[in-house]
Design a protein around this motif. Structure first.
Motif, PDB file in Angstrom:
ATOM      1  N   GLY A  92      81.057  13.246 -12.818  1.00 36.02           N
ATOM      2  CA  GLY A  92      79.956  12.567 -13.482  1.00 36.02           C
ATOM      3  C   GLY A  92      78.714  12.458 -12.641  1.00 36.02           C
ATOM      4  N   MET A  93      78.581  13.318 -11.645  1.00 35.15           N
ATOM      5  CA  MET A  93      77.437  13.228 -10.750  1.00 35.15           C
ATOM      6  C   MET A  93      76.345  14.221 -11.113  1.00 35.15           C
ATOM      7  N   GLY A  94      76.253  14.630 -12.348  1.00 32.18           N
ATOM      8  CA  GLY A  94      75.198  15.555 -12.740  1.00 32.18           C
ATOM      9  C   GLY A  94      75.761  16.923 -13.032  1.00 32.18           C
ATOM     10  N   GLU A  95      74.868  17.873 -13.169  1.00 33.97           N
ATOM     11  CA  GLU A  95      75.266  19.239 -13.496  1.00 33.97           C
ATOM     12  C   GLU A  95      75.949  19.916 -12.315  1.00 33.97           C
ATOM     13  N   SER A  96      76.762  20.915 -12.631  1.00 35.16           N
ATOM     14  CA  SER A  96      77.394  21.700 -11.583  1.00 35.16           C
ATOM     15  C   SER A  96      76.334  22.458 -10.796  1.00 35.16           C
ATOM     16  N   THR A  97      76.610  22.644  -9.521  1.00 36.47           N
ATOM     17  CA  THR A  97      75.690  23.391  -8.662  1.00 36.47           C
ATOM     18  C   THR A  97      76.474  24.446  -7.901  1.00 36.47           C
ATOM     19  N   LEU A  98      75.766  25.289  -7.202  1.00 39.41           N
ATOM     20  CA  LEU A  98      76.379  26.308  -6.369  1.00 39.41           C
ATOM     21  C   LEU A  98      77.296  25.672  -5.314  1.00 39.41           C
ATOM     22  N   ALA A  99      76.958  24.477  -4.867  1.00 39.56           N
ATOM     23  CA  ALA A  99      77.752  23.781  -3.850  1.00 39.56           C
ATOM     24  C   ALA A  99      79.177  23.517  -4.328  1.00 39.56           C
ATOM     25  N   ASP A 100      79.378  23.388  -5.638  1.00 40.98           N
ATOM     26  CA  ASP A 100      80.718  23.146  -6.174  1.00 40.98           C
ATOM     27  C   ASP A 100      81.644  24.330  -5.949  1.00 40.98           C
ATOM     28  N   LEU A 101      81.086  25.515  -5.714  1.00 45.45           N
ATOM     29  CA  LEU A 101      81.864  26.738  -5.580  1.00 45.45           C
ATOM     30  C   LEU A 101      82.161  27.096  -4.125  1.00 45.45           C
ATOM     31  N   TRP A 102      81.635  26.327  -3.178  1.00 44.15           N
ATOM     32  CA  TRP A 102      81.769  26.626  -1.752  1.00 44.15           C
ATOM     33  C   TRP A 102      82.406  25.446  -1.037  1.00 44.15           C
ATOM     34  N   ASP A 103      82.913  25.691   0.180  1.00 44.29           N
ATOM     35  CA  ASP A 103      83.639  24.669   0.936  1.00 44.29           C
ATOM     36  C   ASP A 103      82.751  23.825   1.851  1.00 44.29           C
ATOM     37  N   TYR A 104      81.687  24.406   2.378  1.00 45.61           N
ATOM     38  CA  TYR A 104      80.862  23.755   3.401  1.00 45.61           C
ATOM     39  C   TYR A 104      79.405  24.085   3.097  1.00 45.61           C
ATOM     40  N   VAL A 105      78.565  23.060   2.946  1.00 42.62           N
ATOM     41  CA  VAL A 105      77.173  23.271   2.538  1.00 42.62           C
ATOM     42  C   VAL A 105      76.248  22.473   3.454  1.00 42.62           C
ATOM     43  N   CYS A 106      75.173  23.111   3.899  1.00 50.96           N
ATOM     44  CA  CYS A 106      74.144  22.447   4.704  1.00 50.96           C
ATOM     45  C   CYS A 106      72.768  22.865   4.202  1.00 50.96           C
ATOM     46  N   TYR A 107      71.785  22.017   4.459  1.00 51.96           N
ATOM     47  CA  TYR A 107      70.393  22.318   4.133  1.00 51.96           C
ATOM     48  C   TYR A 107      69.623  22.352   5.439  1.00 51.96           C
ATOM     49  N   GLY A 108      68.782  23.369   5.638  1.00 55.96           N
ATOM     50  CA  GLY A 108      68.083  23.466   6.909  1.00 55.96           C
ATOM     51  C   GLY A 108      66.769  24.191   6.849  1.00 55.96           C
ATOM     52  N   LYS A 109      66.187  24.350   8.018  1.00 53.95           N
ATOM     53  CA  LYS A 109      64.862  24.946   8.163  1.00 53.95           C
ATOM     54  C   LYS A 109      64.939  26.203   9.024  1.00 53.95           C
ATOM     55  N   VAL A 110      64.368  27.281   8.508  1.00 50.94           N
ATOM     56  CA  VAL A 110      64.217  28.507   9.298  1.00 50.94           C
ATOM     57  C   VAL A 110      63.054  28.246  10.249  1.00 50.94           C
ATOM     58  N   TYR A 111      63.323  28.267  11.552  1.00 54.01           N
ATOM     59  CA  TYR A 111      62.271  27.884  12.492  1.00 54.01           C
ATOM     60  C   TYR A 111      61.772  29.021  13.379  1.00 54.01           C
ATOM     61  N   ARG A 112      62.436  30.171  13.345  1.00 58.57           N
ATOM     62  CA  ARG A 112      61.945  31.257  14.199  1.00 58.57           C
ATOM     63  C   ARG A 112      62.507  32.597  13.741  1.00 58.57           C
ATOM     64  N   HIS A 113      61.651  33.615  13.871  1.00 55.28           N
ATOM     65  CA  HIS A 113      62.052  35.013  13.665  1.00 55.28           C
ATOM     66  C   HIS A 113      61.695  35.748  14.950  1.00 55.28           C
ATOM     67  N   GLU A 114      62.552  36.659  15.333  1.00 55.12           N
ATOM     68  CA  GLU A 114      62.317  37.378  16.574  1.00 55.12           C
ATOM     69  C   GLU A 114      62.636  38.851  16.349  1.00 55.12           C
ATOM     70  N   ASP A 115      61.641  39.705  16.557  1.00 57.12           N
ATOM     71  CA  ASP A 115      61.877  41.142  16.465  1.00 57.12           C
ATOM     72  C   ASP A 115      62.547  41.600  17.746  1.00 57.12           C
ATOM     73  N   VAL A 116      63.758  42.094  17.624  1.00 54.48           N
ATOM     74  CA  VAL A 116      64.514  42.522  18.796  1.00 54.48           C
ATOM     75  C   VAL A 116      63.979  43.852  19.312  1.00 54.48           C
ATOM     76  N   GLY A 117      63.529  44.701  18.397  1.00 51.24           N
ATOM     77  CA  GLY A 117      62.905  45.953  18.790  1.00 51.24           C
ATOM     78  C   GLY A 117      63.845  47.126  18.941  1.00 51.24           C
ATOM     79  N   GLU A 118      65.134  46.881  18.929  1.00 47.16           N
ATOM     80  CA  GLU A 118      66.083  47.977  19.093  1.00 47.16           C
ATOM     81  C   GLU A 118      66.682  48.341  17.741  1.00 47.16           C
ATOM     82  N   GLY A 119      66.287  49.468  17.203  1.00 49.59           N
ATOM     83  CA  GLY A 119      66.855  49.947  15.958  1.00 49.59           C
ATOM     84  C   GLY A 119      66.466  49.152  14.731  1.00 49.59           C
TER      85      GLY A 119
END
Length: 156
Positions: A92-119
């Protein structure tokens, strides 16, 4: 779910667990089944214990909504409120979400991208409230992760 809302999905095999620096936190090292991507991920090992040799499926998505609509979590938070009523099979907590289909869920922020340069590989770094994640793999696979916030979902 809209394919655009699912940014990255991959199966990984856990290759090692790094020595623990904190109680209840494990840093796992994993390699994708096609051996093109490596994953370093901190998880709450008390909630979701994993061992070397286990296989997991890892998903990064823009939303938990099954229809792919993206909501503004800055106003209401990422979890559904207990008063959101409605059916959906989740107590009774609202509509089903993608989280209902998975075991472990977190929300976060992408804070960096780094071009490795190899391949043509890149590294993408994400923080889930201090639990860190690093994906190292082909630019073509990881380029959709050039956004601010993501949901991480895991299942065995």
């Amino acid at each position: 779910m809209s394919a655009d809302a699912q940014l990255y999905e991959e199966a990984f095999t856990i290759t090692a667990l790094a020595p623990q620096a904190y109680d209840r936190v494990t840093r796992l090292l994993a390699t994708s089944t096609d051996a093109t991507t490596s994953l370093t991920l901190d998880i709450n090992s008390e909630l979701y214990p994993l061992q070397p040799g286990e296989n997991i499926t890892f998903l990064l998505a823009q939303t938990l909504n099954l229809d792919g609509t993206i909501e503004d979590v800055s106003k209401k938070g990422w979890r559904p409120s207990k008063s959101s009523g409605g059916g959906g099979g989740n107590g009774g907590m609202g509509e089903s979400t993608l989280a209902d289909l998975w075991d472990y869920v977190c929300y976060g922020k992408v804070y960096r991208h780094e071009d490795v340069g190899e391949g043509g590989n890149i590294k993408v770094y994400v923080s889930f409230g201090g639990l860190l994640c690093c994906l190292d793999g082909p630019y073509k696979k990881l380029s959709p992760l050039r956004i601010d916030n993501v949901y991480m979902l895991l299942k065995k």
